[in-house]
Design an enzyme around this catalytic site. Structure first.
Site, PDB file in Angstrom:
ATOM      1  N   ILE A  38       1.145  -1.032   0.151  1.00 45.47           N
ATOM      2  CA  ILE A  38      -0.076  -0.475   0.370  1.00 45.47           C
ATOM      3  C   ILE A  38       0.833   1.312   0.048  1.00 45.47           C
ATOM      4  CG2 ILE A  38      -2.562  -0.674   0.676  1.00 45.47           C
ATOM      5  CD1 ILE A  38      -1.489  -0.121   3.890  1.00 45.47           C
ATOM      6  N   VAL A  76      -0.490  -6.458   9.263  1.00 42.37           N
ATOM      7  CA  VAL A  76      -0.005  -6.996  10.749  1.00 42.37           C
ATOM      8  C   VAL A  76       0.726  -8.032  11.168  1.00 42.37           C
ATOM      9  CG1 VAL A  76      -1.119  -6.178  12.721  1.00 42.37           C
ATOM     10  CG2 VAL A  76      -2.960  -5.989  10.753  1.00 42.37           C
ATOM     11  N   SER A 113       4.961 -17.019  11.412  1.00 41.96           N
ATOM     12  CA  SER A 113       5.133 -16.906  12.986  1.00 41.96           C
ATOM     13  C   SER A 113       4.961 -17.750  13.956  1.00 41.96           C
ATOM     14  CB  SER A 113       4.357 -15.322  13.169  1.00 41.96           C
ATOM     15  OG  SER A 113       4.833 -14.883  14.594  1.00 41.96           O
ATOM     16  N   TYR A 138      -3.223 -12.237  16.806  1.00 36.71           N
ATOM     17  CA  TYR A 138      -1.754 -12.192  15.352  1.00 36.71           C
ATOM     18  C   TYR A 138      -1.405 -13.699  15.218  1.00 36.71           C
ATOM     19  CZ  TYR A 138       2.247 -11.838  13.201  1.00 36.71           C
ATOM     20  OH  TYR A 138       3.886 -12.140  12.631  1.00 36.71           O
ATOM     21  N   SER A 167      12.247 -13.524  15.426  1.00 39.28           N
ATOM     22  CA  SER A 167      13.037 -12.400  15.854  1.00 39.28           C
ATOM     23  C   SER A 167      13.749 -11.592  14.156  1.00 39.28           C
ATOM     24  CB  SER A 167      13.104 -11.928  16.829  1.00 39.28           C
ATOM     25  OG  SER A 167      12.534 -12.798  17.989  1.00 39.28           O
TER      26      SER A 167
HETATM   27  N1  LIG Z   1       9.159  -8.554  11.686  1.00 40.80           N
HETATM   28  C1  LIG Z   1       9.028 -10.016  12.496  1.00 40.80           C
HETATM   29  O1  LIG Z   1      10.491 -10.935  13.349  1.00 40.80           O
HETATM   30  C2  LIG Z   1       8.834 -10.976  11.965  1.00 40.80           C
HETATM   31  C3  LIG Z   1       8.270 -12.072  12.776  1.00 40.80           C
HETATM   32  C4  LIG Z   1       7.154 -13.374  12.080  1.00 40.80           C
HETATM   33  C5  LIG Z   1       6.603 -13.110  11.635  1.00 40.80           C
HETATM   34  N2  LIG Z   1       6.843 -11.682   9.969  1.00 40.80           N
HETATM   35  C6  LIG Z   1       5.776 -11.111   9.702  1.00 40.80           C
HETATM   36  O2  LIG Z   1       6.343 -11.092   8.166  1.00 40.80           O
HETATM   37  C7  LIG Z   1       5.649 -10.101   7.826  1.00 40.80           C
HETATM   38  C8  LIG Z   1       6.222  -9.282   7.314  1.00 40.80           C
HETATM   39  O3  LIG Z   1       6.629  -8.715   8.140  1.00 40.80           O
HETATM   40  P1  LIG Z   1       7.570  -7.227   8.850  1.00 40.80           P
HETATM   41  O4  LIG Z   1       8.248  -6.989  10.366  1.00 40.80           O
HETATM   42  O5  LIG Z   1       8.578  -6.454   7.284  1.00 40.80           O
HETATM   43  O6  LIG Z   1       6.093  -6.308   8.508  1.00 40.80           O
HETATM   44  P2  LIG Z   1       6.486  -4.260   8.592  1.00 40.80           P
HETATM   45  O7  LIG Z   1       4.954  -3.555   8.767  1.00 40.80           O
HETATM   46  O8  LIG Z   1       6.621  -3.771   8.488  1.00 40.80           O
HETATM   47  O9  LIG Z   1       5.715  -4.463   6.953  1.00 40.80           O
HETATM   48  C9  LIG Z   1       4.447  -4.845   6.455  1.00 40.80           C
HETATM   49  C10 LIG Z   1       4.420  -4.469   5.046  1.00 40.80           C
HETATM   50  O10 LIG Z   1       2.808  -4.783   4.851  1.00 40.80           O
HETATM   51  C11 LIG Z   1       2.340  -3.872   4.006  1.00 40.80           C
HETATM   52  N3  LIG Z   1       0.580  -4.215   4.232  1.00 40.80           N
HETATM   53  C12 LIG Z   1       0.191  -3.677   5.473  1.00 40.80           C
HETATM   54  N4  LIG Z   1      -1.038  -4.157   5.341  1.00 40.80           N
HETATM   55  C13 LIG Z   1      -1.483  -4.444   4.023  1.00 40.80           C
HETATM   56  C14 LIG Z   1      -2.134  -3.934   2.618  1.00 40.80           C
HETATM   57  N5  LIG Z   1      -3.364  -4.481   3.013  1.00 40.80           N
HETATM   58  N6  LIG Z   1      -1.762  -4.207   1.317  1.00 40.80           N
HETATM   59  C15 LIG Z   1      -0.815  -3.867   0.338  1.00 40.80           C
HETATM   60  N7  LIG Z   1       0.613  -4.420   1.712  1.00 40.80           N
HETATM   61  C16 LIG Z   1       0.006  -4.259   3.194  1.00 40.80           C
HETATM   62  C17 LIG Z   1       3.186  -2.452   5.456  1.00 40.80           C
HETATM   63  O11 LIG Z   1       2.609  -1.078   4.164  1.00 40.80           O
HETATM   64  C18 LIG Z   1       4.321  -2.266   5.140  1.00 40.80           C
HETATM   65  O12 LIG Z   1       5.473  -2.127   4.369  1.00 40.80           O
HETATM   66  C19 LIG Z   1       4.065 -10.224   8.027  1.00 40.80           C
HETATM   67  O13 LIG Z   1       3.345 -10.887   7.721  1.00 40.80           O
HETATM   68  C20 LIG Z   1       4.903 -10.701   9.719  1.00 40.80           C
HETATM   69  O14 LIG Z   1       3.833 -11.140  10.086  1.00 40.80           O
HETATM   70  C21 LIG Z   1       7.490 -10.787  10.769  1.00 40.80           C
END
Ligand SMILES: NC(=O)c1ccc[n+]([C@@H]2O[C@H](COP(=O)([O-])OP(=O)(O)OC[C@H]3O[C@@H](n4cnc5c(N)ncnc54)[C@H](O)[C@@H]3O)[C@@H](O)[C@H]2O)c1
Length: 271
Positions: A38, A76, A113, A138, A167
């Protein structure tokens, strides 16, 4: 499917923390990246950009055209209100799998996750065959995504890899992350392995570095050739002091702080 080095890869959530690191790490070598978020992004050569919501099924249909592999990150990334989890993680993830199926995309890599197994005791090792035990709305949304992935693999023949990411940080931040950390370069390598791997059916992999304190068994890592290089132990001396006290759900279970959020249960009954 197209030869690994030429695969056309769609990354949803490409402007986020993991997405930006993957975008940099996967760029080049003949691979084409299509970026979907987005948030607006600027394309480089061999990249295409679509600024849209995964709630928009027409935009997703357009995004899937000609794609070999989807890396689905959008949503999210932490505990949130149901009003946010439902459209982004539940309906949005359904839209992504369904658009992939309709477009004939072969492979989907889903960002799940560790919070799908959050309420297992931190003293026990956990693998991929135990029933899910989410620690949050979540975590439930990620368990749902894994179930959806299994359905699309069994019923429609998509190749699906679910990554139970630990993480993801530049460096671990607290004592729990000495076990759960995944470094930037290991994350890129994990996703690259899943994109390039020979055909598979359905895999569940923990997204974790080669941490001395890792408590997650990862049998599917060998299937895709994932061999993590980093080890959080080098940060142990400075981080061991920052930990919750025993008896706190944040300390007693795999999911850490997510287990303590809104907690009104009886920890003794969580066997
Ligand atoms: N960062 C971590 O440690 C971690 C751990 C476990 C799982 N994850 C998973 O990995 C994925 C990415 O995590 P992240 O840390 O980069 O999160 P983040 O919030 O930094 O990135 C998520 C991205 O998705 C986009 N987004 C959100 N809703 C959207 C929608 N409806 N349509 C289009 N784009 C949308 C946001 O604009 C953002 O750029 C997530 O699904 C998260 O649950 C992350």
């Amino acid at each position: 499917m197209t030869a690994p080095q030429n695969r056309r890869v769609l990354i949803t959530g490409s402007a986020g923390e993991i997405g930006c690191v993957l975008r940099a790490g996967l760029y080049g070598g003949g691979r084409t990246l299509r970026l979907f978020d987005i948030k607006p992004q600027a394309a480089r050569p061999d990249e295409e950009v679509l600024a849209a919501d995964i709630g928009d099924t027409a935009a997703l249909a357009q995004a899937m055209h000609g794609i070999d592999c989807v890396v689905h990150l959008a949503g999210v990334p932490r505990e949130g209100a149901w009003d946010a989890i439902l459209p982004n993680n539940i309906i949005g993830t359904y839209n992504v799998f369904e658009a992939a199926r309709n477009a004939g995309v072969k492979r989907v890599i889903f960002a799940s996750s560790n919070h799908v197994i959050g309420y297992y005791r931190a003293t026990e090792a956990v693998g991929i065959s135990e029933p899910e035990r989410p620690d949050s709305r979540y975590g439930v949304s990620k368990a749902y995504g894994e179930a959806l992935g299994r359905l699309y693999a069994d019923k429609y023949g998509l190749e699906v890899a679910c990554l139970r990411i630990g993480s993801f940080r530049a460096r671990p931040q607290d004592a729990r992350q000495l076990a759960t950390w995944i470094s930037h370069r290991d994350m890129v390598e994990l996703v690259r392995c899943c994109i390039d791997a020979a055909p598979f059916h359905f895999l569940v992999l923990y997204g974790v570095s080669n941490n001395a304190r890792n408590r997650w068994q990862n049998p599917d890592a060998a299937t895709v050739g994932y061999r993590p290089l980093d080890n959080a132990e080098q940060y142990a001396a400075e981080l061991e002091t920052i930990k919750p006290s025993a008896g706190d759900p944040a300390a007693d279970f795999h999911g850490g702080a997510f287990c303590a959020l809104e907690f009104t249960g009886d920890a003794r009954r969580i066997d």
